[in-house]
Write a protein that holds these residues in place. Sequence first.
Motif, PDB file in Angstrom:
ATOM      1  N   PHE A   1       0.666   1.825  -6.702  1.00  0.00           N
ATOM      2  CA  PHE A   1      -0.904   1.615  -6.164  1.00  0.00           C
ATOM      3  C   PHE A   1      -1.592   2.739  -6.025  1.00  0.00           C
ATOM      4  O   PHE A   1      -2.686   2.883  -6.525  1.00  0.00           O
ATOM      5  N   HIS A   2      -1.036   3.972  -5.463  1.00  0.00           N
ATOM      6  CA  HIS A   2      -1.464   5.330  -5.393  1.00  0.00           C
ATOM      7  C   HIS A   2      -1.866   5.838  -6.968  1.00  0.00           C
ATOM      8  O   HIS A   2      -3.171   6.400  -6.913  1.00  0.00           O
TER       9      HIS A   2
ATOM     10  N   ARG B   1       0.768  -1.162   0.293  1.00  0.00           N
ATOM     11  CA  ARG B   1      -0.005  -0.180   0.235  1.00  0.00           C
ATOM     12  C   ARG B   1       1.023   1.271  -0.025  1.00  0.00           C
ATOM     13  O   ARG B   1       0.322   2.312  -0.030  1.00  0.00           O
TER      14      ARG B   1
ATOM     15  N   ALA C   1      -5.072   3.610  -8.082  1.00  0.00           N
ATOM     16  CA  ALA C   1      -6.183   3.927  -7.460  1.00  0.00           C
ATOM     17  C   ALA C   1      -6.675   5.190  -7.858  1.00  0.00           C
ATOM     18  O   ALA C   1      -7.661   5.484  -8.007  1.00  0.00           O
TER      19      ALA C   1
END
Length: 77
Positions: free
Chosen positions: A12-13, A7, A16
Amino acid sequence: MNEKNWRSRPEFHALAAAALNGMIGPFNRAGFMEGGSHHQIAFFKCFAAFLILLIFCSSQKNSDQNSYPCGHQPRNS
């Protein structure tokens, strides 16, 4: 790879953010089809973003009792 490293990765960011950005169009279209005004739709988009950030920050594990969610600390004036 453990959950903490997964995370905290920038990929990942970015993924997302791209997924959430892609949801804006369908959300707007559905809101307008239901007869919502642009003010109502803007409010619900901001409220949804608040809930997502609240869940994300609440899910962060604090390493000690003096730490703050998402790493933010109040300013000392």
